[in-house]
Design a protein around this motif. Structure first.
Motif, PDB file in Angstrom:
ATOM      1  N   UNK A  35       0.828  -1.207   0.000  1.00 30.12           N
ATOM      2  CA  UNK A  35       0.000   0.000   0.000  1.00 30.12           C
ATOM      3  C   UNK A  35       0.862   1.256   0.000  1.00 30.12           C
ATOM      4  N   UNK A  36       1.929   1.245   0.788  1.00 30.31           N
ATOM      5  CA  UNK A  36       2.798   2.428   0.831  1.00 30.31           C
ATOM      6  C   UNK A  36       3.473   2.662  -0.517  1.00 30.31           C
ATOM      7  N   UNK A  37       3.802   1.582  -1.240  1.00 27.07           N
ATOM      8  CA  UNK A  37       4.387   1.728  -2.573  1.00 27.07           C
ATOM      9  C   UNK A  37       3.407   2.379  -3.537  1.00 27.07           C
ATOM     10  N   UNK A  38       2.106   2.252  -3.238  1.00 27.61           N
ATOM     11  CA  UNK A  38       1.072   2.864  -4.084  1.00 27.61           C
ATOM     12  C   UNK A  38       0.663   4.238  -3.552  1.00 27.61           C
ATOM     13  N   UNK A  39       1.407   4.736  -2.558  1.00 24.12           N
ATOM     14  CA  UNK A  39       1.154   6.085  -2.050  1.00 24.12           C
ATOM     15  C   UNK A  39       0.090   6.174  -0.981  1.00 24.12           C
ATOM     16  N   UNK A  40      -0.313   5.042  -0.402  1.00 24.94           N
ATOM     17  CA  UNK A  40      -1.347   5.038   0.636  1.00 24.94           C
ATOM     18  C   UNK A  40      -0.686   5.171   1.996  1.00 24.94           C
ATOM     19  N   UNK A  41      -1.172   6.094   2.819  1.00 32.43           N
ATOM     20  CA  UNK A  41      -0.681   6.262   4.189  1.00 32.43           C
ATOM     21  C   UNK A  41      -1.199   5.096   5.019  1.00 32.43           C
ATOM     22  N   UNK A  42      -0.296   4.260   5.482  1.00 31.96           N
ATOM     23  CA  UNK A  42      -0.693   3.057   6.216  1.00 31.96           C
ATOM     24  C   UNK A  42      -0.564   3.214   7.724  1.00 31.96           C
ATOM     25  N   UNK A  43      -0.312   4.438   8.190  1.00 30.34           N
ATOM     26  CA  UNK A  43      -0.243   4.673   9.634  1.00 30.34           C
ATOM     27  C   UNK A  43      -1.661   4.568  10.195  1.00 30.34           C
TER      28      UNK A  43
END
Length: 179
Positions: free
Chosen positions: A76-84
């Motif tokens: 998800x982070x590689x796709x620009x999604x904030x996973x915090x």
């Protein structure tokens, strides 16, 4: 090795949710032989520092790709999604109700005639629910649609709930073993 390198590229694996863990381990061992800081003991201080950083990056990459939860968050982070997820919550009422019922079952299992059997049944139920979510998550992670990725993040949060519950079941089993 560039320490900012994508973990999937580092291990020469397809960038997807499902990972061949045997191949991952094999490639880790090969890279570790090359990058281990002990191989740089007689090199310059700069080269030693680079070896330590590369080895740390390699270890972090392995830990991330081995863990389904961390791997999903990384994708998800590689796709620009904030996973915090520390500031985000699950808003699915049916899921939250399921969580409450599972936790009640965990409490009831402690006092059951055969607590280990009750915990095993609970664990099987949990695994079934997890498998469904993981299947959805795997499909969602293939998308670049922001709405689909948002759903993937929701499923990741739900899987984190299940992971926490699994650890609690294991803790209860350990407590019962100690009695």
């Amino acid at each position: 090795m560039a320490i900012e390198q994508n973990y999937f590229i580092l291990f020469e694996l397809p960038q997807q949710y499902q990972v061949d863990t045997a191949l991952l381990s094999e490639r880790y061992r090969a890279l570790q032989k090359t990058l281990h800081p002990d191989r740089y003991a007689h090199k310059s201080e700069r080269e030693q520092l680079q070896a330590v950083q590369a080895s740390a990056h390699l270890n972090e990459a392995l830990a991330t790709l081995k863990s389904p939860l961390r791997r999903a968050a990384y994708l998800l982070s590689l796709k620009g999604v904030d996973t915090d997820v520390s500031h985000q919550t699950v808003s699915d009422g049916a899921f939250l109700m399921q969580q409450m019922m599972l936790r009640e079952q965990l409490d009831d299992a402690r006092h059951a005639d055969d607590p280990f059997e009750a915990l095993e049944e609970l664990l099987e139920q949990l695994q079934g629910s997890e498998a469904e979510l993981q299947q959805s998550l795997e499909s969602q992670l293939q998308s670049d649609d922001p709405a689909v990725l948002s759903d993937a993040l929701d499923n990741l949060r739900k899987l984190q709930f299940f992971d926490k519950l699994r650890h609690e079941i294991e803790r209860v089993e350990d407590e019962l073993d100690d009695l």
